[in-house]
Design a protein around this motif. Structure first.
Motif, mmCIF file in Angstrom:
data_model
loop_
_atom_site.group_PDB
_atom_site.id
_atom_site.type_symbol
_atom_site.label_atom_id
_atom_site.label_comp_id
_atom_site.label_asym_id
_atom_site.label_seq_id
_atom_site.Cartn_x
_atom_site.Cartn_y
_atom_site.Cartn_z
ATOM 1 N N ASN A 171 -0.602 9.027 9.750
ATOM 2 C CA ASN A 171 -1.949 9.370 9.313
ATOM 3 C C ASN A 171 -2.386 8.421 8.209
ATOM 4 O OD1 ASN A 171 -0.273 10.830 7.228
ATOM 5 N ND2 ASN A 171 -2.309 11.395 6.496
ATOM 6 N N VAL A 172 -3.679 8.270 8.085
ATOM 7 C CA VAL A 172 -4.269 7.467 7.012
ATOM 8 C C VAL A 172 -5.214 8.367 6.236
ATOM 9 C CG1 VAL A 172 -4.056 5.243 8.177
ATOM 10 C CG2 VAL A 172 -6.089 6.639 8.568
ATOM 11 N N ALA A 173 -5.348 8.088 4.936
ATOM 12 C CA ALA A 173 -6.184 8.926 4.079
ATOM 13 C C ALA A 173 -6.863 8.071 3.027
ATOM 14 C CB ALA A 173 -5.338 10.013 3.412
ATOM 15 N N ALA A 174 -8.018 8.550 2.577
ATOM 16 C CA ALA A 174 -8.730 7.935 1.466
ATOM 17 C C ALA A 174 -9.321 9.052 0.622
ATOM 18 C CB ALA A 174 -9.839 7.004 1.956
ATOM 19 N N LYS A 184 -6.980 11.178 8.646
ATOM 20 C CA LYS A 184 -6.988 11.055 10.110
ATOM 21 C C LYS A 184 -5.550 11.011 10.595
ATOM 22 C CE LYS A 184 -8.585 8.136 13.960
ATOM 23 N NZ LYS A 184 -9.170 9.261 14.690
ATOM 24 N N TYR A 185 -5.196 11.990 11.437
ATOM 25 C CA TYR A 185 -3.845 12.093 11.989
ATOM 26 C C TYR A 185 -3.843 11.598 13.434
ATOM 27 C CZ TYR A 185 -1.933 14.813 8.107
ATOM 28 O OH TYR A 185 -1.486 15.214 6.869
ATOM 29 N N SER A 186 -2.731 10.980 13.815
ATOM 30 C CA SER A 186 -2.643 10.430 15.166
ATOM 31 C C SER A 186 -2.461 11.515 16.217
ATOM 32 C CB SER A 186 -1.461 9.445 15.254
ATOM 33 O OG SER A 186 -0.233 10.099 14.954
ATOM 34 N N ALA A 219 -5.945 5.070 -1.351
ATOM 35 C CA ALA A 219 -5.684 5.197 0.078
ATOM 36 C C ALA A 219 -4.199 5.456 0.295
ATOM 37 C CB ALA A 219 -6.115 3.932 0.816
ATOM 38 N N GLU A 220 -3.900 6.077 1.427
ATOM 39 C CA GLU A 220 -2.523 6.435 1.745
ATOM 40 C C GLU A 220 -2.270 6.244 3.233
ATOM 41 O OE1 GLU A 220 -0.582 10.029 -0.017
ATOM 42 O OE2 GLU A 220 -0.587 10.736 2.067
#
Length: 792
Positions: free
Chosen positions: A451-454, A476-478, A403-404
């Motif tokens: 943003n969050v990523a998996a 997912k970007y804000s 995850a990032e």
């Protein structure tokens, strides 16, 4: 896992000389990648694979250029990373700009004919931040941000890995054209390089002083590099021309630290990079005939050349911890990057201030130097990565997931008032500092997003000949939404000598904050009324009034298919076909005003604006090409001859232009022929390097022939002016290295030794107003250098 098979031995030796194999001899590999143990958390990895087990030794399923930097740092004729890679990797392009404002000060770089922001750069496998600059002018990468490769001292770098394949499903945004991973040194020992060079015309003097030292610390090794690079200005303007056409003046001071230390049940690793750059480029000249609009009699009666100077600051840091958790490997890291560009315009004036001074009875002067403001950008990335190798699943299965979280910021700060003010009103001098008007308070922004990523990544050895790689990533970007990408790649060995490989992937590139929020304003007069012409930020009042939609991500689909063939340990051939389709590519629009968009004044004049340009998702492109390498090594007389050919054929075409509904029917303004050709042929459509290295006793000879294909660019005034057609050109580099001792080498040589230059054009139609652009290999001609390397 990286392995030294006969094929890879042949490629390394032929492309990069004997020093390449020295770094990957069995003894060296035994030191860097010992046999896997339950508590082993050290590995040799290559970009494009997340495998950390030493259980397998097969070729990569996708094309990867593995470029050891030892020879380049010790003997190369190019003193910065961007130029060095340009003459090594045919799919890599970087050309120094001239007459392109800030783009003169940061050499943008790109892969496979695409934009610089469609290539992701990693450092030790971790995402590197981009520059804060958006390239607004210049013949390359217009409208793009990118990564400044010249923040890396050559002596600090162990190797460069160029993944020539779409990899957004593995690494996230920007990895459409490919990925460049910069692996830094952390080996024991000290070395230093001194270098000097200049162009054959006597200018562009370069001086280099660089030193590296790897020391033991706390059971680990820390590598420290310091470098000073001074690149002088060059000028190819014709006699009597006021202008300065050529390389910008640059002074870099760079520090880099890279290390790894034992820490409890794992290892603590860290990287720190810091660079300050003092840079200066020349703007267009202002002559005596420009008085009073752009000049003042009391200041520059014979004309002048404004200089666009900038102080650039770049910081980068990584801290991380690798450990084992039972059968799983864990990697937890924090990365920070910061880039700032602050403009100072010298040998200039604000003509409106000078004119007002004259009207008030003064001599007609203004200040000759202005703080014009600037911008900065930062990136904070947190990663948690896990992996495990299952040796009993088929012939081996590597599972990786993680995850990032990333936070980005972008700021524009205004210059002093004199750099942008209109002091005298209609009919007098132009407002702002000549050469580069300063940013105004209305341009200022302080923006951020996160943003969050998996992701999940599976690498399966079906058997000892067949490998399959699959990956998926969700982000997912804000500011614009979600993205889901995937990748499937495979390789199959038909024999020990011949392997087929291919991949299919989807990708994306998030609009950069620099593209979304960039703003710049200058004043014009319409019927005697001052109105602003703006580079309008997305979502701002101007873009919203026109009806420009919010920026969204570019989406891509990539395919590669290739083969590798090693008929003997001395010969190798690799060939890879590729195709990259990009939808909704972000471009910088043409200039819209009442003349080409009737009715726009009713929208903009209430805002005090008369013309606008903006970033918009409007273009679909298709890029197709071939990467080819051939390598051979042989004994010749009493010495050894290494020969290689590396070639890239690439063609990008705009397949569709999608104008927003508010601009329907104005596709020719949105993307003019000139701008379309910058997208399609900003770089040469073919590039090849044929190299010969002959080693005889203490003497080494390098001879390279570099071919750059033709380019066709648009014209300033457009049709019916004929297009700019640059013929294919071929240059040659030659150098000699003498081993003074086992620890000391002296290299002398020349680049473009036959003084080849681009095809002459009509200076009235080029983007920089000169008889040729900075295309292919630049416009400076032959250069010569000397380099002394010593190991302590």
């Amino acid at each position: 896992m990286f392995s030294l098979t006969p094929l890879r031995k042949s490629v390394l030796l032929s492309l990069y000389g004997g020093a390449a194999l020295a770094a990957f001899s069995p003894a060296a590999l035994a030191q860097t990648a010992p046999a896997a143990k339950a508590d082993d958390i050290t590995s040799v990895t290559v970009v494009g694979s997340r495998r950390v087990s030493n259980a397998s030794a097969t070729e990569t399923a996708v094309p990867v250029d593995f470029i050891p930097m030892t020879k380049v740092a010790e003997q190369g004729g190019q003193f910065d990373m961007a130029q060095a890679l340009t003459y090594i990797s045919p799919s890599f392009n970087s050309t120094r700009q001239t007459g392109a404002d800030g783009a003169d000060l940061v050499d943008s770089a790109a892969l496979r004919g695409l934009g610089s922001d469609q290539t992701l750069v990693l450092v030790n496998g971790k995402r590197r931040h981009s520059t804060s600059l958006v390239n607004i002018f210049g013949a390359r990468n217009r409208g793009n941000t990118g990564t400044d490769m010249n923040t890396f001292p050559l002596l600090a770098v162990k190797n460069i890995q160029v993944l020539r394949d779409g990899a957004a499903a593995q690494y996230g945004s920007d990895a459409i054209a490919g990925v460049i991973n910069v692996e830094l040194k952390k080996t024991l020992g000290c070395e230093a390089v001194l270098g000097a060079g200049q162009y054959s015309e006597g200018d562009g003097k370069n001086y280099l002083a660089s030193a590296y030292c790897g020391v033991k610390l706390g059971g680990g090794v820390v590598g420290i590099t310091g470098e000073y690079l001074d690149r002088g200005r060059s000028n190819r303007a014709d006699a009597g021309d006021l202008r300065t056409i050529g390389d910008s003046k640059v002074q870099n001071q760079t520090f880099m630290l890279n290390g790894e230390l034992p820490a409890g049940p794992g290892k603590l690793y860290f990287t720190l990079g810091a660079q300050t750059r003092d840079a200066s480029s020349a703007a267009f000249a202002r002559g005596p005939g420009d008085i009073p609009e752009r000049n003042a009699l009391a200041m520059y009666p014979n004309g002048f050349v404004p200089y666009i100077n900038a102080d650039l600051t770049d910081h980068y840091g990584i801290v991380g911890f690798r450990t084992r958790m039972g059968e799983w490997s864990g990697d937890f890291s924090q990365t920070y990057g910061f880039n700032k560009m602050h403009y100072n315009i010298s040998n200039t004036l604000n003509a409106s201030i000078a004119d007002l001074d004259l009207q008030n009875g003064g001599p007609g002067r203004s200040a000759s130097q202005f703080d014009a403001g600037g911008f900065d950008a930062s990136q904070m990335t947190s990663n948690a990565d896990f992996s495990r190798f299952f040796p009993n699943v088929m012939a081996g299965l590597n599972v990786a997931f993680g995850a990032e979280y990333r936070r980005e910021t972008y700021k524009i700060f205004a210059g002093e008032k004199g750099s942008w003010i209109d002091a005298d009103g209609f009919g007098g001098g132009d407002p702002g500092s000549q050469g580069f008007p300063g940013f105004r308070p209305a341009d200022e922004t302080d923006s951020s997003r996160h943003n969050v990523a998996a992701y999940i990544d599976l690498e399966t050895d079906v058997n000892d000949r067949f490998k399959v790689l699959t990956a998926a990533r969700f982000e997912k970007y804000s500011d614009f939404g979600n993205s889901l990408t995937g990748k499937l790649a495979a390789s199959y060995k038909l024999s020990d000598a011949f392997m087929l490989r291919g991949s299919s992937s989807t990708g994306f590139r998030a609009p950069s904050l620099q593209q979304a929020k960039f703003s710049s304003t200058f004043t014009e007069f319409v019927s005697g009324v001052p109105v602003d012409s703006v580079f309008a930020p997305n979502g701002g009042a101007v873009a919203t009034a026109i009806g420009i939609p919010a920026l969204k991500d570019e989406e891509s689909t990539s395919f590669t298919f290739g083969a590798t063939w090693a008929p003997s340990a001395a010969t190798s051939v690799t060939a890879d076909l590729y195709r990259i389709d990009i939808d909704d590519r972000i471009v910088f629009s043409g200039r819209f005003d009442q003349s080409n968009l009737p009715g726009i004044n009713t929208l903009l004049l209430p805002l005090g604006v008369g013309a606008a340009q903006f970033f918009v998702n409007s273009v679909d492109t298709r890029t197709e090409g071939l990467d080819l390498t051939l390598a051979h090594r042989a004994n010749l007389g009493s010495g050894k001859l290494n020969t290689f050919l590396a070639m890239n054929l690439s063609k990008t075409d705009v397949t569709a232009i999608h104008a927003p509904s508010a601009l329907a029917g104005k596709e020719g303004v949105l993307l003019s022929e000139r701008e379309r050709l910058y997208l399609e042929q900003g770089g040469p459509r073919r590039k090849a390097t044929l190299g010969f290295e002959y080693l005889l006793g203490k003497i080494g000879t390098d001879f390279k022939i570099i071919h750059f294909g033709p380019q066709t660019l648009g014209t300033w005034s457009g049709s019916p002016a004929p297009l700019q057609r640059y013929k294919a050109k071929t240059s040659a580099d030659l150098s000699f290295t003498y081993n003074l001792s086992a620890k000391t080498k002296l290299t002398v040589g020349g680049a473009n030794i036959f003084n080849v230059k681009p095809t002459t054009q009509d200076a009235n139609e080029t983007d920089n107003g000169f008889k040729y652009e900075s295309v292919q290999f630049g416009l400076n001609g032959a250069s010569y250098f000397a380099r002394l390397w010593h190991k302590f």
